[in-house]
Write an enzyme that holds these catalytic residues in place. Structure first.
Site, mmCIF file in Angstrom:
data_model
loop_
_atom_site.group_PDB
_atom_site.id
_atom_site.type_symbol
_atom_site.label_atom_id
_atom_site.label_comp_id
_atom_site.label_asym_id
_atom_site.label_seq_id
_atom_site.Cartn_x
_atom_site.Cartn_y
_atom_site.Cartn_z
ATOM 1 N N GLU A 204 0.742 -1.060 0.032
ATOM 2 C CA GLU A 204 -0.046 0.152 0.026
ATOM 3 C C GLU A 204 0.914 1.169 0.030
ATOM 4 O OE1 GLU A 204 -2.806 -0.854 3.099
ATOM 5 O OE2 GLU A 204 -2.993 1.629 3.251
ATOM 6 N N ASP B 5 -4.948 9.840 10.105
ATOM 7 C CA ASP B 5 -3.775 9.323 10.664
ATOM 8 C C ASP B 5 -3.202 9.646 11.817
ATOM 9 O OD1 ASP B 5 -2.600 7.120 8.651
ATOM 10 O OD2 ASP B 5 -2.702 8.961 7.197
#
Ligand SMILES: Cc1ncc(COP(=O)(O)O)c(C=O)c1O
Lengths: 402, 266
Positions: free
Chosen positions: B49, B60
């Site tokens: 990824e 995040d």
């Protein structure tokens, strides 16, 4: 009401708006949208909000004519819509009381909010104290320094203030951090968004809660003799501006002017004039104008005013700019501070530095239109929080030689 | 069908789950990040990824936030992401890009889909784009046979499970807990439920990520999911090392452990 621009429901305003968020937040945003759609037409909710506006905020806010200031605005007639006189000192409380009541209705016990100047944080902390909600406020570290008084106010009101140290350490990073909190705690927590930006339903809902500014002002102006030639307001995310514009949107003869922060100047890379210097993109959950580089990275913004120091803008403003119904003028730090000084010296009213941008716009417009013009300016907040920063700007602090 | 579904079929035939490993492009620098991705493939990653850094990564946690901020400061560009995709394809794994929406939008959705596909990419994961907001993106990706990978969370309603399963190709990305990326002591209890619900809604392949970091986690998830996604633990391994070489070695060691984990579950 076909053809009316007022109270546009969203999620889209032309191509702008929408809801671009992580899946984890979709259920909460759907729940909020649904709760708001029911509440806004539910008499117990609207009556309670009206009561709070009257008995807690102190509405309706008055309109003040400022003739000594107006001499510097080409001799035009200038009125101020006094949102600075609201409890907590700015327009932010109008929105917060609505969203806090909604939080109670959906049965959540904790609210979070972002804040730039600290006015939205103070308003949220205030409503949380009033309605017995746990409250956490995210604020960029740079803003905690330049708005230290408001940090203390929030803490005194029982809120936890979390300084955000990532990125540019300003409003944009505070919003990122609030979203991160929300994703993790959405089951118990409602995000009380402070401006008319973000994902649907926030732009339309915040606009509706702030609309009272223009509903009152329009009636007050009619009672004073007629609609103004122009309505001006400062634009950070755009909540006081959209609230000031909404009831005038269908009055074609009334110019609507949003004043953006041009910092050191729009020709420099230190400004926050999103509609003047930005491009369409997606930031913080909606499609709107943003300050960004060619690859879609958000650019750092700059303004002397923490509340306008934001590289995005609410989607309805992008749309009003695109269809030409509103104009957006850049106002530099220096122009805003000169307007701050003028209003203080000529009328005995200390405005917030955010608001001073709108006052600078009024000076410019008055000089353009001359003595026959009538101009209404939303005085979005009072300047108490800015005393130290303004005193430093004008070299008035002890030890600075004035 | 898609490149990813062939790969999942092959992995299933081996009686194990797939290992999906994330790294952002450009951390600590472009060359090291690409070499670390190649090392991950050698150590057993089936899918890599690849994350183009974005200035406002709302999904995040601190480790990845700091890594992408550093990458941006050093001037990483979208072109570096396409280079990473090519390198991962050459190394023999399936490259999948994980991107926030605005960089895709500014690149142009059609151009972005085409550039990922031409570099050898199999699909794109969109953490801040849901299918209902992403019709234009789905059209752009379908036009070049690129897989569209959307997320589901513990808060996802039944109706939205169906919507997401329907719009996803390759796999559905299931997050077992509410929260941003980062390491957690335990994989959330909700993992198995979320996977079951999205399968019931029609998803063929489901991978689990966010909060997954150890061999034990990998083995546990491999019992009920088609793949295990690990990110933060690898970024931290790369970031904590005193120099690029030892960072790459640390990533290789981590991935070796995780690759053992996905083989222990069943
Ligand atoms: C007094 C005042 N005016 C204006 C603003 C800008 O916000 P908005 O554009 O949402 O009205 C702020 C924000 O902090 C503020 O405190």
């Amino acid at each position: 009401m076909t053809g009316s621009l007022q109270q546009a429901p969203g999620p889209f305003f032309g191509d702008f708006g929408g809801r671009f968020v992580p899946e984890a937040l979709m259920a909460a945003l759907d729940e909020l949208t649904d709760a708001y759609d029911k509440a806004r037409i539910d008499p117990p909710f609207t009556q309670e909000l009206d009561r709070l506006a009257r008995e807690y905020t102190g509405r309706p806010s008055i309109v003040t004519e400022v003739p000594r200031f107006a001499r510097h605005a080409g001799g035009a007639t200038v009125y101020l819509k006094r949102e600075d006189l609201n409890h907590t000192g700015s327009h932010k409380i109008n929105n917060v009381l609505g969203q806090a009541l909604l939080t109670k209705r959906i049965g959540k016990s904790r609210v979070i909010a972002e804040t730039g100047a600290g006015q939205h944080g103070v308003a949220t902390a205030t409503a949380a104290a009033l309605m017995d909600l746990e409250c956490v406020i995210y604020m960029g570290e740079e803003d905690t320094e330049r708005q230290a008084l408001n940090v203390a106010r929030m803490r005194l009101l029982g809120a936890e203030v979390v300084p955000v140290t990532t990125g540019t350490r300003t409003l944009r990073d505070a919003i990122n951090e609030a979203f991160r909190d929300w994703v993790a705690n959405v089951e118990t927590t409602n995000y009380v968004f402070g401006t008319a930006a973000g994902p649907h339903p926030f732009p339309a809902m915040v606009r509706d809660f702030q609309r009272i500014i223009s509903v009152e002002a329009r009636a007050q102006m009619l009672a004073l003799g007629g609609l103004p030639d122009a309505v001006l307001a400062c634009v950070g995310g755009g909540s006081n501006a959209i609230g000031s514009f909404d009831a005038f949107l269908d009055d074609d003869g009334v110019r609507l002017i949003g004043c953006e922060a041009a910092g050191d100047g729009v020709e420099t890379d230190r400004h926050a004039a999103t509609l003047t210097g930005g491009r369409a993109g997606v930031l913080h959950g909606s499609r709107s104008y943003i300050l960004q580089d060619a690859e879609g990275q958000t650019l750092p913004s700059h303004s002397i005013s923490a509340g306008l120091d934001y590289p995005g803008v609410g989607p309805q403003h992008s749309w009003l700019a695109e269809i030409g119904r509103a104009e957006y003028w850049p106002v530099t730090d220096a122009e805003a501070m000169e307007a701050f000084r003028l209003l203080s010296r000529t009328e005995g009213i200390l405005p917030a530095i955010e608001t001073a941008h709108a006052l600078a716009g009024a000076l410019r417009l008055g000089q353009e239109l001359g003595p026959d013009a009538t101009i209404l300016v939303t005085l979005s907040g009072r300047g108490d929080k800015d005393v130290e920063q303004a005193a430093r700007w004008f070299d008035m602090l002890p030890g600075q030689d004035a | 069908m898609s490149a990813l579904s062939d790969r999942f079929d092959a992995i299933e035939a081996e009686g194990r789950a797939a290992l999906v490993c994330y790294l952002p492009v450009g951390f600590p620098d472009v060359e090291t990040s690409i070499r670390a991705m190649q090392a991950m493939v050698e150590a057993g990653a089936d899918i890599v990824e690849i994350g183009p850094p974005y200035s406002d990564p709302v999904l995040d946690g601190p480790v990845i936030q700091l890594a992408v901020a550093q990458a941006l400061e050093r001037g990483v560009r979208m072109a570096d992401t396409f280079a990473a995709v090519r390198a991962v394809r050459e190394a023999g794994a399936e490259p999948v890009v994980m991107s926030y929406f605005n960089p895709m939008l500014q690149h142009g959705l059609d151009a972005f889909a085409r550039d990922v596909q031409q570099a050898g990419g199999s699909g794109v994961i969109t953490p801040d784009l849901t299918p209902d907001a992403g019709a234009d993106w789905v059209d752009a990706a379908r036009a070049v046979d690129l897989d569209t990978i959307f997320l589901v969370a513990p808060s996802t309603t039944r109706e939205r499970m169906h919507l997401t399963a329907e719009a996803s190709r390759g796999f559905v990305y299931a997050t077992p807990l509410m929260g941003v990326t980062g390491e957690r002591a335990q994989v959330g209890d909700a993992a198995e439920r979320v996977v079951a619900e999205v399968r019931e809604a029609g998803a063929e392949r489901v991978c689990v990520g966010v909060g997954v970091s150890t061999r034990e986690h990998a083995a546990q998830i491999a019992r009920f999911a088609d793949g295990v996604i690990v990110g933060t633990a690898l970024v931290r391994a790369l970031g904590e090392a005193p120099d690029p070489e030892s960072g790459i070695a640390a990533v290789r060691e981590r991935v070796t452990q995780l690759a053992a984990g996905v083989r222990e579950g069943r």
